[in-house]
Design a protein around this motif. Structure first.
Motif, short mmCIF file in Angstrom:
data_model
loop_
_atom_site.label_atom_id
_atom_site.label_comp_id
_atom_site.label_asym_id
_atom_site.label_seq_id
_atom_site.Cartn_x
_atom_site.Cartn_y
_atom_site.Cartn_z
N LEU A 266 14.97 49.05 55.01
CA LEU A 266 13.88 48.38 55.53
C LEU A 266 12.71 49.41 55.85
CD1 LEU A 266 15.93 45.84 57.74
CD2 LEU A 266 14.58 45.33 55.63
N ASP A 267 12.90 50.72 56.12
CA ASP A 267 12.03 51.62 56.35
C ASP A 267 11.40 51.65 57.71
OD1 ASP A 267 10.52 53.73 56.05
OD2 ASP A 267 8.65 52.83 55.35
N ILE A 268 12.63 51.19 58.86
CA ILE A 268 12.13 50.97 59.88
C ILE A 268 13.39 51.89 60.72
CG2 ILE A 268 11.10 48.73 59.87
CD1 ILE A 268 13.78 47.62 61.15
N PRO A 269 12.87 52.33 62.11
CA PRO A 269 14.03 53.50 62.79
C PRO A 269 15.47 52.43 63.31
CG PRO A 269 11.79 53.51 63.71
CD PRO A 269 11.94 52.22 62.65
N GLU A 270 16.40 53.21 63.19
CA GLU A 270 17.52 52.55 63.52
C GLU A 270 17.63 51.68 64.99
OE1 GLU A 270 21.17 54.86 63.16
OE2 GLU A 270 20.33 56.06 61.70
N TYR A 271 16.99 52.45 65.86
CA TYR A 271 16.96 51.76 67.23
C TYR A 271 16.25 50.39 67.07
CZ TYR A 271 12.12 53.25 68.35
OH TYR A 271 10.79 53.30 68.42
N ARG A 272 14.99 50.47 66.55
CA ARG A 272 14.38 49.18 66.05
C ARG A 272 15.16 48.09 65.43
NH1 ARG A 272 10.77 47.66 69.17
NH2 ARG A 272 10.11 46.11 67.33
N LEU A 273 15.89 48.67 64.58
CA LEU A 273 16.67 47.58 63.69
C LEU A 273 17.78 46.97 64.53
CD1 LEU A 273 17.62 46.15 61.15
CD2 LEU A 273 18.96 48.23 60.60
N ARG A 274 18.47 47.84 65.55
CA ARG A 274 19.55 47.31 66.55
C ARG A 274 18.69 46.20 67.44
NH1 ARG A 274 21.46 52.78 66.26
NH2 ARG A 274 19.87 53.36 67.75
N HIS A 275 17.63 46.70 67.85
CA HIS A 275 16.94 45.79 68.71
C HIS A 275 16.52 44.37 68.27
CE1 HIS A 275 14.19 44.69 72.10
NE2 HIS A 275 13.07 44.14 71.24
N LEU A 276 16.11 44.36 66.83
CA LEU A 276 15.78 43.35 66.20
C LEU A 276 16.87 42.36 65.94
CD1 LEU A 276 13.23 42.32 64.73
CD2 LEU A 276 14.41 43.33 62.71
N ILE A 277 18.19 42.90 65.56
CA ILE A 277 19.37 42.17 65.38
C ILE A 277 20.04 41.71 66.84
CG2 ILE A 277 21.64 42.18 64.39
CD1 ILE A 277 21.12 44.10 62.61
N ASN A 278 19.90 42.40 67.89
CA ASN A 278 20.38 42.18 68.95
C ASN A 278 19.81 41.05 69.90
OD1 ASN A 278 20.53 43.61 72.36
ND2 ASN A 278 22.45 42.26 71.46
N ARG A 279 18.44 41.29 70.01
CA ARG A 279 17.60 40.52 70.81
C ARG A 279 17.10 39.32 70.01
NH1 ARG A 279 15.79 42.66 75.65
NH2 ARG A 279 17.35 44.39 76.39
N GLN A 280 16.80 39.64 68.63
CA GLN A 280 16.19 38.25 67.91
C GLN A 280 17.05 37.25 67.35
OE1 GLN A 280 13.10 37.25 68.02
NE2 GLN A 280 12.47 39.06 69.49
N LEU A 281 18.41 38.11 66.85
CA LEU A 281 19.56 37.33 66.47
C LEU A 281 20.50 37.12 67.21
CD1 LEU A 281 18.96 38.71 62.71
CD2 LEU A 281 17.90 36.87 63.73
N GLY A 282 20.57 37.64 68.15
CA GLY A 282 21.83 37.46 69.11
C GLY A 282 23.34 38.03 68.72
N HIS A 283 23.02 39.11 68.13
CA HIS A 283 24.45 39.51 67.89
C HIS A 283 24.59 41.20 68.57
CE1 HIS A 283 25.15 37.31 64.16
NE2 HIS A 283 23.88 37.24 64.23
N ARG A 284 25.75 41.43 68.84
CA ARG A 284 25.91 42.50 69.89
C ARG A 284 26.67 43.63 68.97
NH1 ARG A 284 27.01 41.42 75.29
NH2 ARG A 284 28.92 42.60 75.31
#
Length: 373
Positions: A266-284
């Motif tokens: 996706l060419d995005i930083p790992e911390y941004r991807l973790r934030h996206l999946i956690n905060r926007q999709l609700g996964h831990r």
């Protein structure tokens, strides 16, 4: 014991007992609080037990404190599992480990052979290392950023202090309770406990912002939660790109898919991807997130009459699982059935539906007003 040391130890005990009380009030609805309460109480008892002059107290006063204090290594092991492993469940061996430490602590209050101390020390070290393993092992797939940071601090600081305390008891008389280091030990305990209390409160608040329930469904938004804030601007574009590589490119079929490899795609930083999946999709948990897509694909294949002859192992591997064991376990947790039971049930239902339509005849599809024409 000096007045300063008594104040430091007393303050640490008060903080711990307050946290234990707060955790106990939430124990019914929160698994982490359920196991954090006895851990906090046990550490408070250890602070009292390690104070100079404790050994001179009446045996009837020492034994209750020693019992509560003795279980700290096992309580740490259990609490770390509950705090950092989302699928954690207490097992019989957790209780057995705690009981073993308590039994050895009781023997320690009376005349006993050296082997008792050796066994107690060995068990304590083993449980502390198991707790550290719980804290560190899942860091790579943890999507709650604050909890990821806390893992290292909990594991490193707690285990380091505990190992130093255990080693000191063997290396010099009195250990950390000896007069030269007792005050420094009390100050260190107070500082660490205060910092952990603050950090724990911050992480608890941060964790509550994200949906607390584990999700395994491949949905852009879980039905029982909403994002902390709607995605806008670049985040909305990143979310769309994530959904595209999952729904269209089927990257979840790659058995070795990780946060690092997905962030590169996706060419995005790992911390941004973790934030996206956690905060926007609700996964831990990243593995649970990806396995949701894999399991949905496997369910569709097992329900498809055209794939009735395809081996279950092939379906599992095609969906992205590396072996049949993890697939079977995850599938049973998700559906309550084994893959073979699920396939048999769904295909039998599909066959029954076909036979029902054939028996009714083609006119059944015309609708309720067919007889009026």
């Amino acid at each position: 014991m000096t007045t300063l040391e008594a104040a430091l130890r007393g303050g640490a005990v008060v903080i711990l007992l307050l946290r234990a009380t707060v955790a106990a009030r939430s124990a019914r609805r929160d698994a982490v609080s359920r196991y954090a309460a006895p851990l906090a109480a046990g550490i408070a008892a250890y602070i009292v037990e390690s104070a100079p002059g404790f050994g001179t107290l009446d045996l009837r006063l020492r034994i209750p404190v020693a019992i509560v204090s003795a279980g700290v290594p096992a309580a740490f092991w259990i609490a770390m599992g509950a705090m950092f492993t989302d699928e954690f469940r207490p097992r019989w061996y957790h209780a057995l480990g705690w009981l073993a430490l308590v039994g050895l602590a009781l023997m320690d209050q009376f005349k006993h052979p050296m082997e008792v101390d050796v066994v107690r020390t060995g068990l304590s070290v083993a449980f502390l290392l198991l707790g550290a393993w719980h804290a560190l092992s899942g860091r790579a797939i943890d999507l709650v950023e604050g909890r990821r940071r806390l893992r290292i601090w909990y594991a490193a600081v707690t285990v380091l202090y505990a190992l130093v305390a255990i080693a000191s008891d063997w290396l010099w008389p009195g250990g950390l309770s000896a007069a030269p280091v007792s005050l420094a030990n009390a100050a260190t305990l107070t500082i660490v406990i205060f910092l952990f209390a603050v950090l724990g409160s911050i992480i608890a608040a941060e964790t509550q912002l994200a949906p607390a329930a584990l999700r395994a469904t491949p949905s852009p938004l879980p039905s029982d939660s909403r994002p902390a804030a709607p995605a806008t601007g670049p985040e909305a574009a990143q979310l769309a790109a994530l959904q595209h590589v999952l729904d269209h490119d089927k990257v979840f079929r790659e058995p070795d898919l990780s946060i690092a490899s997905l962030s590169q795609k996706l060419d995005i930083p790992e911390y941004r991807l973790r934030h996206l999946i956690n905060r926007q999709l609700g996964h831990r948990n990243f593995n649970a997130f990806v396995n949701g897509y894999r399991l949905a694909e496997a369910e569709a294949a097992l329900s498809d009459p055209a794939q009735a002859g395809v081996p279950i192992l092939t379906i599992a591997l095609d969906a992205g699982f590396g072996s049949i064991g993890p697939f079977n376990r995850a599938f049973k947790v998700r559906t309550g059935l084994t893959p073979s039971e699920y396939r048999r049930t769904r295909l039998a239902g599909a066959e029954g539906a076909v036979q029902s339509r054939v028996a009714v005849g083609p006119d059944a599809a015309v609708g309720p007003h067919a007889a009026e024409t």
